[in-house]
Design a protein around this motif. Structure first.
Motif, PDB file in Angstrom:
ATOM      1  N   LEU A 179     -47.874  28.060 -32.973  1.00 59.75           N
ATOM      2  CA  LEU A 179     -49.037  27.179 -32.861  1.00 59.75           C
ATOM      3  C   LEU A 179     -48.906  26.268 -31.647  1.00 59.75           C
ATOM      4  O   LEU A 179     -49.875  26.044 -30.908  1.00 59.75           O
ATOM      5  CB  LEU A 179     -49.184  26.354 -34.139  1.00 59.75           C
ATOM      6  N   HIS A 180     -47.714  25.756 -31.413  1.00 52.18           N
ATOM      7  CA  HIS A 180     -47.446  24.921 -30.235  1.00 52.18           C
ATOM      8  C   HIS A 180     -47.723  25.718 -28.965  1.00 52.18           C
ATOM      9  O   HIS A 180     -48.322  25.195 -28.007  1.00 52.18           O
ATOM     10  CB  HIS A 180     -45.992  24.448 -30.264  1.00 52.18           C
ATOM     11  N   ASN A 184     -50.628  24.894 -26.040  1.00 56.07           N
ATOM     12  CA  ASN A 184     -50.124  24.511 -24.725  1.00 56.07           C
ATOM     13  C   ASN A 184     -50.150  25.645 -23.701  1.00 56.07           C
ATOM     14  O   ASN A 184     -49.579  25.514 -22.614  1.00 56.07           O
ATOM     15  CB  ASN A 184     -48.701  23.958 -24.858  1.00 56.07           C
ATOM     16  N   GLY A 185     -50.818  26.730 -24.044  1.00 55.86           N
ATOM     17  CA  GLY A 185     -50.982  27.820 -23.096  1.00 55.86           C
ATOM     18  C   GLY A 185     -49.699  28.517 -22.716  1.00 55.86           C
ATOM     19  O   GLY A 185     -49.564  29.036 -21.596  1.00 55.86           O
ATOM     20  N   ILE A 186     -48.734  28.548 -23.621  1.00 59.34           N
ATOM     21  CA  ILE A 186     -47.451  29.217 -23.364  1.00 59.34           C
ATOM     22  C   ILE A 186     -47.564  30.678 -23.783  1.00 59.34           C
ATOM     23  O   ILE A 186     -47.973  30.989 -24.901  1.00 59.34           O
ATOM     24  CB  ILE A 186     -46.310  28.532 -24.137  1.00 59.34           C
ATOM     25  N   ASP A 187     -47.212  31.575 -22.882  1.00 57.29           N
ATOM     26  CA  ASP A 187     -47.274  33.004 -23.168  1.00 57.29           C
ATOM     27  C   ASP A 187     -46.080  33.413 -24.033  1.00 57.29           C
ATOM     28  O   ASP A 187     -44.929  33.269 -23.614  1.00 57.29           O
ATOM     29  CB  ASP A 187     -47.267  33.789 -21.849  1.00 57.29           C
ATOM     30  N   ARG A 254     -36.425  30.342 -28.706  1.00 60.29           N
ATOM     31  CA  ARG A 254     -35.515  29.929 -27.631  1.00 60.29           C
ATOM     32  C   ARG A 254     -35.881  30.575 -26.297  1.00 60.29           C
ATOM     33  O   ARG A 254     -35.800  29.950 -25.238  1.00 60.29           O
ATOM     34  CB  ARG A 254     -34.079  30.291 -27.998  1.00 60.29           C
ATOM     35  N   ASN A 255     -36.293  31.822 -26.338  1.00 59.31           N
ATOM     36  CA  ASN A 255     -36.546  32.567 -25.106  1.00 59.31           C
ATOM     37  C   ASN A 255     -37.912  32.286 -24.488  1.00 59.31           C
ATOM     38  O   ASN A 255     -38.084  32.443 -23.273  1.00 59.31           O
ATOM     39  CB  ASN A 255     -36.421  34.071 -25.363  1.00 59.31           C
ATOM     40  N   HIS A 256     -38.884  31.868 -25.303  1.00 61.21           N
ATOM     41  CA  HIS A 256     -40.245  31.754 -24.794  1.00 61.21           C
ATOM     42  C   HIS A 256     -40.883  30.369 -24.958  1.00 61.21           C
ATOM     43  O   HIS A 256     -41.877  30.084 -24.296  1.00 61.21           O
ATOM     44  CB  HIS A 256     -41.148  32.785 -25.480  1.00 61.21           C
ATOM     45  N   VAL A 257     -40.346  29.533 -25.837  1.00 60.43           N
ATOM     46  CA  VAL A 257     -40.974  28.232 -26.095  1.00 60.43           C
ATOM     47  C   VAL A 257     -40.087  27.088 -25.625  1.00 60.43           C
ATOM     48  O   VAL A 257     -40.491  26.267 -24.805  1.00 60.43           O
ATOM     49  CB  VAL A 257     -41.326  28.066 -27.590  1.00 60.43           C
ATOM     50  N   THR A 258     -38.875  27.008 -26.134  1.00 55.97           N
ATOM     51  CA  THR A 258     -37.953  25.947 -25.727  1.00 55.97           C
ATOM     52  C   THR A 258     -36.531  26.306 -26.137  1.00 55.97           C
ATOM     53  O   THR A 258     -36.327  27.019 -27.120  1.00 55.97           O
ATOM     54  CB  THR A 258     -38.328  24.601 -26.365  1.00 55.97           C
TER      55      THR A 258
END
Length: 328
Positions: A179-180, A184-187, A254-258
């Protein structure tokens, strides 16, 4: 609760408790667990079995991101209810739904919603058995799931004992991270998005855990791990000691968000929508629980005076805040 208070000021948990008191004096000889006491209402239907019943209401604006397909909307509408059934260890026996929609809604859109509902029910070993439709300003879906469980295998939120192990199925924080990412437009990969769009009710795991006899209490984590821990702590008069390094967080986050430890902990503890099972296990029966399904031990049940705390990776102990996803 006072007449001057708004429901938003009281909060979801407090409002449920207040409203449940209105039904406490109702006489129902078939009722074993009633309003506000657990994930499901439990009815005594025979010498050997209980009927479990749960209901949940979802709305377009608050529960269905615009990126969801109508099939996924239908799937989620079923899954959130079957997750509650799973937490009791019951076998699903049916799903009913009432749909409210605007008059100009495409019929094909509604048909896809119903297909999603039916597919989720089928995956859970049952079917859609009825419902209702009506016009509404906003897409609103109310679902009701039913299940049956042997009396000797019913699992509830009560029963945790000091010394028990705290366990979870699956991963923590995946739906919240998805959802985050959307906001926030994160792929991110579809595998992460689908934890939010297509939650998987742990029906098989719930039944196998119930059959194992190892579980002392259980609930689902739809409102978040932290809030669920506090709910169990309050009901059982215990505390929890959780270990950050043991909490299962998927590599997709971890790999795509933070990869920031504080943000990872926030997703894992304080975001909802995962629909995993949180349960306690008698320490001498951990192997039986592990044989029943894949699980992760994340902590221990401790004395109430200790509180509900988490040990960070650096050894620092922090109190777990009483917060998570709430509808009000």
């Amino acid at each position: 609760m006072t007449k001057s208070q708004k429901v938003s000021e009281l909060g979801e948990r407090s409002l449920i408790n207040a409203l449940s008191r209105s039904f406490k004096n109702s006489k129902n000889p078939d009722l074993f667990i009633g309003p506000g006491e657990d994930d499901c209402a439990v009815l005594d239907i025979s010498e050997t079995e209980y009927l479990v019943v749960t209901t949940d209401m979802l709305h377009r604006k608050t529960d269905f991101p615009l990126q969801m397909t109508p099939w996924q909307i239908g799937w989620m509408s079923s899954a959130v209810n079957f997750s509650d059934v799973a937490s009791t260890g019951a076998r699903p026996i049916g799903f009913l739904s009432s749909l409210g929609m605007s008059p100009d809604t495409d019929v094909s859109f509604v048909e896809e919603i119903c297909k999603g509902m039916a597919d989720c029910a089928k995956m859970c070993g049952t079917s859609v058995i009825g419902g209702d439709i009506d016009t509404h300003d906003e897409l609103t879906i109310n679902g009701t799931a039913l299940g049956k469980v042997k009396k000797s295998q019913l699992l509830t939120r009560r029963g945790a004992q000091v010394g028990d192990k705290v366990c979870v199925t699956g991963f923590a924080g995946s739906a919240g991270a998805a959802l985050h990412a959307l906001f926030n437009g994160i792929d991110v990969p579809d595998s992460l998005l689908n934890t939010l769009f297509e939650p998987y009710p742990r029906i098989a795991e719930g039944q196998k855990l119930a059959e194992s006899g190892a579980v002392t209490c259980m609930m689902d984590t739809s409102d978040g791990l932290a809030l669920s821990l506090h709910d169990l702590a309050d009901l059982n008069g215990v505390g929890f000691s959780i270990y950050e390094e043991s909490i299962p967080v998927h590599d997709d986050i971890r790999n795509h968000v933070t990869d920031d430890p504080d943000e990872l902990l926030n997703f894992a503890m304080y975001t909802g929508g995962d629909f995993e099972l949180l349960f306690t296990v008698s320490p001498g029966m951990l192997e039986e629980a592990q044989s029943a399904c894949y699980l992760t031990v994340i902590g221990d049940v401790v004395e109430q005076v200790v509180g509900t705390n988490i040990t960070r990776g650096d050894g620092v102990n922090l109190s777990i805040n009483r917060k998570g996803y709430l509808q009000l």
